[in-house]
Every structure is written in structure tokens, then in C-alpha cells.
Design a protein around this motif. Structure first.
Motif, mmCIF file in Angstrom:
data_model
loop_
_atom_site.group_PDB
_atom_site.id
_atom_site.type_symbol
_atom_site.label_atom_id
_atom_site.label_comp_id
_atom_site.label_asym_id
_atom_site.label_seq_id
_atom_site.Cartn_x
_atom_site.Cartn_y
_atom_site.Cartn_z
ATOM 1 N N UNK A 124 2.475 1.018 -6.576
ATOM 2 C CA UNK A 124 2.104 -0.066 -5.649
ATOM 3 C C UNK A 124 2.588 0.283 -4.235
ATOM 4 N N UNK A 125 1.713 0.076 -3.263
ATOM 5 C CA UNK A 125 2.075 0.331 -1.864
ATOM 6 C C UNK A 125 1.999 -0.976 -1.085
ATOM 7 N N UNK A 126 3.097 -1.274 -0.365
ATOM 8 C CA UNK A 126 3.176 -2.524 0.392
ATOM 9 C C UNK A 126 2.521 -2.414 1.762
ATOM 10 N N UNK A 127 2.543 -3.533 2.466
ATOM 11 C CA UNK A 127 1.798 -3.670 3.720
ATOM 12 C C UNK A 127 2.124 -2.656 4.797
ATOM 13 N N UNK A 128 3.420 -2.359 5.006
ATOM 14 C CA UNK A 128 3.772 -1.420 6.067
ATOM 15 C C UNK A 128 3.317 -0.010 5.705
ATOM 16 N N UNK A 129 3.313 0.276 4.404
ATOM 17 C CA UNK A 129 2.968 1.625 3.944
ATOM 18 C C UNK A 129 1.520 1.975 4.246
ATOM 19 N N UNK A 130 0.699 0.958 4.469
ATOM 20 C CA UNK A 130 -0.715 1.222 4.742
ATOM 21 C C UNK A 130 -1.108 0.515 6.041
ATOM 22 N N UNK A 173 -2.062 13.766 -13.048
ATOM 23 C CA UNK A 173 -1.745 12.383 -13.397
ATOM 24 C C UNK A 173 -2.995 11.510 -13.316
ATOM 25 N N UNK A 174 -3.038 10.470 -14.116
ATOM 26 C CA UNK A 174 -4.074 9.444 -13.976
ATOM 27 C C UNK A 174 -3.455 8.343 -13.125
ATOM 28 N N UNK A 175 -4.038 8.123 -11.937
ATOM 29 C CA UNK A 175 -3.340 7.300 -10.952
ATOM 30 C C UNK A 175 -4.032 5.956 -10.733
ATOM 31 N N UNK A 176 -3.247 4.881 -10.912
ATOM 32 C CA UNK A 176 -3.704 3.548 -10.497
ATOM 33 C C UNK A 176 -2.831 3.149 -9.310
ATOM 34 N N UNK A 177 -3.435 2.872 -8.165
ATOM 35 C CA UNK A 177 -2.659 2.432 -6.995
ATOM 36 C C UNK A 177 -3.004 0.972 -6.717
ATOM 37 N N UNK A 178 -1.972 0.160 -6.680
ATOM 38 C CA UNK A 178 -2.149 -1.259 -6.351
ATOM 39 C C UNK A 178 -1.782 -1.405 -4.884
ATOM 40 N N UNK A 179 -2.689 -1.910 -4.075
ATOM 41 C CA UNK A 179 -2.427 -1.998 -2.639
ATOM 42 C C UNK A 179 -2.309 -3.444 -2.177
ATOM 43 N N UNK A 180 -1.393 -3.638 -1.195
ATOM 44 C CA UNK A 180 -1.282 -4.927 -0.497
ATOM 45 C C UNK A 180 -2.248 -4.931 0.684
ATOM 46 N N UNK A 215 8.842 0.170 2.519
ATOM 47 C CA UNK A 215 9.255 0.743 3.814
ATOM 48 C C UNK A 215 10.754 0.968 3.914
ATOM 49 N N UNK A 216 11.472 0.844 2.799
ATOM 50 C CA UNK A 216 12.896 1.215 2.748
ATOM 51 C C UNK A 216 13.060 2.134 1.528
#
Ligand code: ADP
Ligand code: ASP
Ligand code: MG
Length: 443
Positions: free
Chosen positions: A41-47, A68-75, A208-209
Motif C-alpha cells: 500500500x502506498x500513501x498520499x505523499x508517496x504518490x 513477484x505477483x504484485x497488488x498495489x493499493x493506492x491512496x 513518508x516515514x
């Protein structure tokens, strides 16, 4: 949720820039393993902008190319959800909850579609799926919907077609097909729920930390990164305001035995493992300090505590602490706003006074929260700093103090110092956190 100004990030503890676009970072040991599924999962600042989004796309491609089989959950990108909320309030002071959810969901949909476009551009296969498309079913409590079931057939199908799968965080669908949202910070819960539905035992939350710290590193410059901590401890920290993980996501992880690896979006370094293990019981270990810049105190006269509680429960609002004294009911209700709270009590014939200028600070200590030493250390530290305490609530797991909002940062620092938390390199993973009385000799 209170915005924390970036200028307060202490140098060295927070990575300011993403790794360069085009550089394919090597997956760390825990990511290796061909055919293994991961949920990241990637948060808001990361994107937050096109470069950061491309950097995330690059990272996902690197993982895919390593098998890898990748599922990315984005904010939604940072600030986008707040912008949509204020847009809605420009049109109506009381937006219809169903339509507000339809609007808020746009932030996450935008991130996923853009990430898929970026991945295509970099030569890899990807598909973006909305919450409904990914089979994330909820009840119909718009704005704070509860997860009911995840049926990830489409996610699995796309993974088996060698695609990188981008799933919108924060979104679900109710039984009648309406879009719902999972409460602020809800993408964390989406990621944990998907990991569980895919049969995984862990989920990575990139932020972001570099991990979970002994206090918010933006507020307490000497805060130390924890190598690991238990679900129980993280639950208390999150509930007391450590927004690095959403409380509901930690509850879900604990209920479904999912380890969460909280780590930096900008490096490949190991972060903090929030794990299934039990904390060391019967020892008053302090694992951190959390704060809320805004945590109002409400006073109602002429009605019973049961009536107050029932009125709030009807609107799905929970009481934090409550004191009844001589016809007065004083309580906190973290997680709601004074406007919603006053509206919920509106039907009762009672005056509500709102102390809106208060925040809170909490010391989290599994089993130590109601021990005299912990309470005394906390209250003495605040007194020495000249900070007025308006309400103290002690549970076995934490001591929480309501203080003026303007003193919250100083109070967090004072408690962090008083419990010696700045001296805890590696903390729990390297042999336990000291008690209030027993400070470590190592740095
Ligand atoms: P994301 O957009 O990735 O979901 P959030 O803003 O929700 O990120 O959470 C990350 C922020 O949580 C950090 O920038 C930090 O200021 C804050 N935070 C609060 N308490 C802690 C803590 N104990 N450890 C780490 N970060 C914390
Ligand atoms: N975008 C939503 C929010 O800002 C959900 C999330 O970021 O997790 O709360
Ligand atoms: Mg978050």
C-alpha cells in the motif's frame, strides 16, 4: 485531521526525496521469491506528484520482474481527499453522505488509473481496479463503512495474467451497489483486508516515514524508529493519534493474523514490523507517545450518561472517556467533529458546552498504564513543563491527558523525554523497552 507542517521534519529521520526514476531498486530478502504474492500500500505523499508516482511504478515493475505477483493499493494523492471534502462543502454545508462518498472515491481512482498509465509507459502490464471491481464489500454506513467481505476473484485473475494490479484504497461497495468509503486513512484497512482475502500473512504499508517511531518524528525530533511492536501496542498508539496506521487497519490485522511492515516509500530499507506476537505482559513497558492536536471535551447538563451515549451510538459515534458528576456529564468523543456531535445531541433538551481548544497526549504502556509509577511520571513531566492538564484517563494500556491544543507538541516532547524514549534505538526488537523507572544504558 491536523496537518503537520513539513518544515518540522527532523533531518535524518525522514527521507525527503524518492529514489531516482529509472533506477530499479532490488527487492529486499523478504520480497524475494518467484510467484509469491504481495500486497503493498502506498500513501498520499508517496504518490504526491508525477515523479513520485513514476517512482512507485518503477518499484512495482522491479518487483514484478523479480517474479513477484504484485497488488498495489493506492491512496489519493496527498491533500486530494481534503480538497474534495472542502469542494463538497462549498456546494452544500451538509453534503449527502452517499454523494460525498461518490466524490471522495475519485481521489483513489485517479491515483490507480494514473499509476497504471505510468506502468504501461514503462513497458509492463497493469490494470487498475476500483473497490467494487476488486470485490471489496461493505455495509452502507457512508463515510465510515465497515468491511463485510472481500471477493478478490478479479484481482487473482489479473495476477494470473501477469499484470500488476492497482486497487483503489479507501473504497468499497454496499450491497445495493453504491460506492462507500472506509473512514479517513482507510486505504490501510483496504490493504490489510486484501492481503487477508488473498491468503497472505503480511502486508507492506509504504509511507513518508521509515517506520513506526516512539512518537511522531515530525513533532518529537528525538523519536526513535521501532524495529517491531505487537498489534496490541500499535492499536493503542493508533487509537491515541499515531496516524501512521489507521486504527481499524490494525484491528483487522490483529483479527486476521496479518503482520504489517510499515516502511519508507523512498528507500528499500526495512521499516517496522507490526506483528502477531504478544507484548511482554506484566511489565510496564512504554512503547511510545501519541498525540491528537484536536480532541475536544464536551459537557452536557441535565441528562444522563446513558442518554448521551445512546444519542451518540445512534449516529455511530463512540465515547472516549466519560465522567458524571453532580448532574453534569463530561466526555470526549475522538474520531468525530464538534459539529457532528452537537447535531447528534440536538434532539435532547440539553445544553452542550464544547472545549474545542483542547488536544491530547498519551503514553502507551501495555499493562503499565494504570500503574502508579507511569501515571506519576507522566503527570510530573507535564507539571514541570507548566502544562495544564484538564482531564486524565488511565487504562491498563495507556495514560491519556487532555491539554491545551497549543501545548500538545511540548507535552509530547516532555512525555517522550520523561520516559527516556529518545534512548531506544531498535527498541522492542532488541530486547524490550524500558519501564518508566528503568532507563536503558545503551543509546
Ligand atoms: P500516508 O499518506 O502514507 O497514509 P499518513 O500521513 O497517514 O501517511 O501517516 C504518516 C504520518 O504519520 C507521518 O508522516 C508522521 O508524521 C505521522 N505519525 C504520527 N505518529 C507517528 C509514529 N509514531 N511513527 C511514525 N509516524 C507517525
Ligand atoms: N484518501 C483517504 C484519506 O485521505 C484514505 C487514505 O489516504 O488512506 O483519508
Ligand atoms: Mg495514512
Amino acid at each position: 485531521m491536523t496537518a503537520v507542517p513539513d518544515t518540522r521534519i527532523p533531518s535524518g529521520s525522514v527521507q525527503p526525496a524518492p529514489f531516482p526514476v529509472g533506477h530499479l531498486p532490488v527487492a529486499t530478502g523478504s520480497e524475494a521469491g518467484r510467484g509469491r504474492r504481495v500486497v503493498w500500500k502506498f500513501g498520499g505523499t508517496s504518490i504526491g506528484d508525477a515523479d513520485r508516482l513514476r517512482a512507485v511504478a518503477t518499484r512495482l515493475i522491479a518487483a514484478r520482474r523479480q517474479g513477484l505477483q504484485v497488488v498495489a493499493v493506492l491512496s489519493a494523492k496527498g491533500g486530494a481527499t481534503d480538497d474534495l471534502v472542502s469542494l463538497a462543502h462549498k456546494v452544500s454545508p451538509k453534503p449527502h453522505p452517499r454523494e460525498l462518498d461518490a466524490l471522495l472515491a475519485v481521489g483513489e481512482s485517479t491515483s490507480c488509473a494514473l499509476a497504471a498509465i505510468a506502468i504501461h509507459e514503462l513497458g509492463e502490464r497493469a490494470v487498475s481496479l476500483t473497490g467494487p471491481q476488486a470485490g471489496i464489500y461493505t455495509d452502507d454506513s457512508h463515510g465510515n463503512a465497515r468491511l463485510q467481505r472481500v471477493s478478490p476473484e478479479r484481482v487473482v485473475e489479473a495476477l494470473e495474467q501477469d499484470m500488476i494490479v492497482l486497487v483503489t484504497g479507501f473504497q468499497g461497495v454496499s450491497a445495493n451497489g453504491d460506492i462507500t468509503t472506509l473512514g479517513r486513512g482507510g486505504s490501510d484497512a483496504s490493504a490489510v483486508a486484501l492481503a487477508s482475502a488473498l491468503g497472505l500473512r503480511e502486508c507492506d504499508i509504504f509511507t513518508d516515514v521509515p517506520g513506526v517511531f516512539t512518537a511522531d518524528p515530525r513533532v518529537v525530533p528525538g523519536a526513535q524508529k521501532l524495529d517491531s511492536l505487537s498489534h496490541y501496542e500499535m492499536l493503542q498508539l493508533a487509537d491515541a493519534g499515531a496516524r501512521v496506521l489507521q486504527t481499524r487497519a490494525v484491528e483487522l490485522a490483529a483479527a486476521h493474523d496479518i503482520d504489517i511492515h510499515v516502511r519508507s516509500s523512498f528507500t528499500c530499507d526495512a521499516g517496522t514490523r507490526v506483528h502477531r506476537g504478544k507484548p511482554m505482559l506484566e511489565e510496564a513497558r512504554v512503547c511510545g507517545v501519541a498525540h491528537l492536536h484536536h480532541d475536544p471535551l464536551y459537557t452536557v447538563t441535565g441528562v444522563s450518561s446513558a442518554a448521551v451515549s445512546a444519542a451518540l451510538a445512534r449516529r455511530d459515534m463512540a465515547i472516549g472517556s466519560i465522567i458524571c458528576c453532580e448532574g453534569e456529564v463530561q466526555f470526549t468523543a475522538p474520531g468525530t467533529t464538534p459539529v457532528r456531535l452537537v447535531a447528534a445531541l440536538g434532539a435532547m433538551d440539553a445544553g452542550v458546552a464544547v472545549r474545542d481548544e483542547l488536544g491530547s497526549v498519551s503514553v502507551v504502556s501495555m499493562t503499565g498504564g494504570n500503574q502508579p509509577g507511569t501515571i506519576t511520571t507522566a503527570l510530573s513531566a507535564l507539571e514541570r513543563s507548566g502544562i495544564t492538564v484538564h482531564l486524565v484517563a488511565c487504562t491498563p494500556n495507556r495514560v491519556s491527558c487532555h491539554v491545551p491544543a497549543t501545548d500538545v507538541d511540548r507535552a509530547a516532547q516532555a512525555l517522550h523525554d520523561a520516559f527516556g524514549l529518545h534512548e531506544l534505538a531498535g527498541a522492542i526488537a532488541t530486547g524490550g523497552v524500558p519501564t518508566a523507572q528503568e532507563k536503558p544504558s545503551h543509546a
